[in-house]
Design an enzyme around this catalytic site. Structure first.
Site, PDB file in Angstrom:
ATOM      1  N   ILE A 156       0.708  -1.282   0.151  1.00 29.73           N
ATOM      2  CA  ILE A 156      -0.216  -0.165  -0.098  1.00 29.73           C
ATOM      3  C   ILE A 156       0.737   1.206   0.036  1.00 29.73           C
ATOM      4  O   ILE A 156       0.707   2.175  -0.803  1.00 29.73           O
ATOM      5  CB  ILE A 156      -1.063  -0.096   1.268  1.00 29.73           C
ATOM      6  CG1 ILE A 156      -2.040  -1.071   0.923  1.00 29.73           C
ATOM      7  CG2 ILE A 156      -1.696   1.283   1.356  1.00 29.73           C
ATOM      8  CD1 ILE A 156      -2.858  -1.206   2.221  1.00 29.73           C
ATOM      9  N   ALA A 235      -4.028   3.714   7.949  1.00 30.97           N
ATOM     10  CA  ALA A 235      -3.715   2.287   8.436  1.00 30.97           C
ATOM     11  C   ALA A 235      -4.817   1.775   9.333  1.00 30.97           C
ATOM     12  O   ALA A 235      -5.751   1.359   9.190  1.00 30.97           O
ATOM     13  CB  ALA A 235      -2.232   2.536   9.104  1.00 30.97           C
ATOM     14  N   ARG A 236      -4.448   1.966  10.748  1.00 26.16           N
ATOM     15  CA  ARG A 236      -5.164   1.342  11.895  1.00 26.16           C
ATOM     16  C   ARG A 236      -5.235   2.915  12.946  1.00 26.16           C
ATOM     17  O   ARG A 236      -4.118   3.424  13.100  1.00 26.16           O
ATOM     18  CB  ARG A 236      -4.879  -0.078  12.569  1.00 26.16           C
ATOM     19  CG  ARG A 236      -5.005  -1.047  11.828  1.00 26.16           C
ATOM     20  CD  ARG A 236      -6.419  -1.135  11.587  1.00 26.16           C
ATOM     21  NE  ARG A 236      -6.635  -2.404  10.856  1.00 26.16           N
ATOM     22  CZ  ARG A 236      -7.067  -2.511   9.466  1.00 26.16           C
ATOM     23  NH1 ARG A 236      -6.891  -1.754   8.876  1.00 26.16           N
ATOM     24  NH2 ARG A 236      -7.267  -3.793   8.992  1.00 26.16           N
ATOM     25  N   ASP A 259      -8.658   8.289   8.133  1.00 27.36           N
ATOM     26  CA  ASP A 259      -9.614   7.273   7.847  1.00 27.36           C
ATOM     27  C   ASP A 259      -9.849   6.425   8.740  1.00 27.36           C
ATOM     28  O   ASP A 259     -11.018   5.681   8.804  1.00 27.36           O
ATOM     29  CB  ASP A 259      -9.227   6.667   6.625  1.00 27.36           C
ATOM     30  CG  ASP A 259     -10.171   5.643   5.891  1.00 27.36           C
ATOM     31  OD1 ASP A 259     -11.463   6.249   5.734  1.00 27.36           O
ATOM     32  OD2 ASP A 259     -10.094   4.718   5.447  1.00 27.36           O
ATOM     33  N   GLU A 264     -12.878   3.333  17.275  1.00 30.19           N
ATOM     34  CA  GLU A 264     -13.578   3.113  16.092  1.00 30.19           C
ATOM     35  C   GLU A 264     -14.524   1.938  16.359  1.00 30.19           C
ATOM     36  O   GLU A 264     -14.542   0.864  16.651  1.00 30.19           O
ATOM     37  CB  GLU A 264     -12.484   2.747  14.863  1.00 30.19           C
ATOM     38  CG  GLU A 264     -13.129   2.795  13.609  1.00 30.19           C
ATOM     39  CD  GLU A 264     -12.138   2.539  12.512  1.00 30.19           C
ATOM     40  OE1 GLU A 264     -12.416   1.586  11.819  1.00 30.19           O
ATOM     41  OE2 GLU A 264     -11.108   3.094  12.555  1.00 30.19           O
ATOM     42  N   HIS A 283     -13.318   5.035   7.709  1.00 27.28           N
ATOM     43  CA  HIS A 283     -12.772   3.723   7.320  1.00 27.28           C
ATOM     44  C   HIS A 283     -13.243   3.286   6.028  1.00 27.28           C
ATOM     45  O   HIS A 283     -13.697   1.971   5.927  1.00 27.28           O
ATOM     46  CB  HIS A 283     -12.583   2.596   8.454  1.00 27.28           C
ATOM     47  CG  HIS A 283     -12.073   1.596   8.370  1.00 27.28           C
ATOM     48  ND1 HIS A 283     -11.606   0.919   9.597  1.00 27.28           N
ATOM     49  CD2 HIS A 283     -11.052   1.205   7.448  1.00 27.28           C
ATOM     50  CE1 HIS A 283     -10.395   0.105   9.314  1.00 27.28           C
ATOM     51  NE2 HIS A 283     -10.225   0.094   8.001  1.00 27.28           N
ATOM     52  N   GLY A 286     -10.715   0.775   1.885  1.00 29.38           N
ATOM     53  CA  GLY A 286     -10.842  -0.520   1.253  1.00 29.38           C
ATOM     54  C   GLY A 286     -12.150  -0.457   0.366  1.00 29.38           C
ATOM     55  O   GLY A 286     -12.080  -1.037  -0.755  1.00 29.38           O
TER      56      GLY A 286
END
Length: 325
Positions: A156, A235-236, A259, A264, A283, A286
């Site tokens: 990525i 990412a996270r 994002d 979350e 999020h 993807g």
């Protein structure tokens, strides 16, 4: 460990996409559709290949694992596998956990570029002006001539640099767990992070969430970023210390485009919703039209290898019930 007879009898494959929508699946396996419904499509004990439902949460995805006594492969449709790692202890010895490296490169890299451009050029402010029916021109920063640091230079991260190339950035620096050389230039080890941060106008987080990266972006990290820099996280959320980031946002010294968040989903009333200088998306790196064709291709290719008893791609962990994973 299942016997040879048991392996012959157990041949179910659970897919989160209807099998008749995936062309080219190998013969000799029974394909069942399960996308996190309350009822299982069959006895989990017969499942040998489990493709995890996409974006349905760890609780749902882990639910059948303790009953999948013959599973040989657990395949995620995400690049990160942090939600599924607790399931290793439920898997039989030798079973593989595979991620979806490459599946989300295009979509996530597109969103990273979108967030960078939108945040730099002030698109959220212009949208608010449009909603108010007000014409408010302004001079905003361009991506051209900026220095970008990509933290997490896997597939990525590389795809993000692909999309940065036409934008005339002054430089792109790359950080990964270990150093290596690429055709574009060196990838620096994580130990070089402190030295590279002060030069970056834009810092993009594309690293997996691991024990080494959890909370990586804390007070010290943020303090080393230059005044006015933009932090982009695709990412996270757990990579960033939310409280430390809020302190910098409230001071006006840094900006952020996120994002992913911690917590979350971001609950109503959380201070990140209205923090100055922050752009939030829920999020969606993807999920896009690019997801489904690439997910089908990944599942078909992995199952073709599995049916031929050839080594699988993207194996990130192997279960070991002897006491360690």
């Amino acid at each position: 460990m299942a016997t040879a007879d048991q392996r012959t009898e157990a041949h179910d494959v659970w897919l989160p996409i209807p099998p008749d929508e995936i062309e080219g699946l190998p013969a000799g396996l029974r394909y069942l559709h399960w996308d996190a419904g309350l009822d299982f499509p069959a006895d989990p004990g017969r499942c040998v290949f489990y493709a995890v439902p996409y974006m349905k949460g760890a609780e749902v995805s882990l639910r059948p694992l303790s009953r999948m006594s013959r599973v040989r492969v657990v395949q995620t449709l995400t690049a990160g596998v942090d939600d599924m790692l607790p399931g290793l202890s439920r898997m039989p010895s030798g079973a593989h956990l595979c991620n979806a490296r490459g599946l989300h490169d295009a979509s996530t890299a597109e969103l990273a570029l979108t967030l960078i451009l939108a945040a730099l050029r002030g698109v959220p402010d212009f949208v608010r002006s449009q909603d108010a029916g007000e014409w408010r021109p302004d001079v905003r920063p361009a991506l051209a001539d900026k220095s970008v640091l990509i933290v997490g230079y896997g597939s990525i991260g590389s795809a993000i640099e692909d999309r940065l190339t036409p934008f005339e950035c002054a430089r792109v620096a790359r950080i990964a767990r270990t150093a290596r050389d690429t055709v574009r230039g060196p990838v620096h080890p994580l130990s070089d992070l402190s030295a590279l941060l002060p030069d970056a106008d834009v810092v993009v987080l594309a690293a997996p969430l691991t024990e080494a990266t959890r909370g990586l972006v804390g007070g010290d990290f943020l303090a080393r970023m230059k005044d006015g820099a933009l932090l982009v996280n695709i990412a996270r959320g757990g990579i960033v210390d939310t409280a430390a980031l809020l302190t910098e946002l409230r001071s006006g010294r840094l900006r952020a485009a996120l994002d992913v968040t911690d917590p979350e989903p971001l609950p109503a009333g959380h201070p990140l919703w209205h923090a100055p200088g922050v752009l939030l998306t829920p999020h969606v790196g993807g999920p896009s039209s690019a997801f489904l064709p690439r997910a089908k291709r990944l599942l078909r290719d992995q199952l073709t290898l599995f049916a031929a008893r050839e080594p699988l791609r993207n194996v990130v962990a192997t279960a070991d019930r002897s006491g360690r994973e």
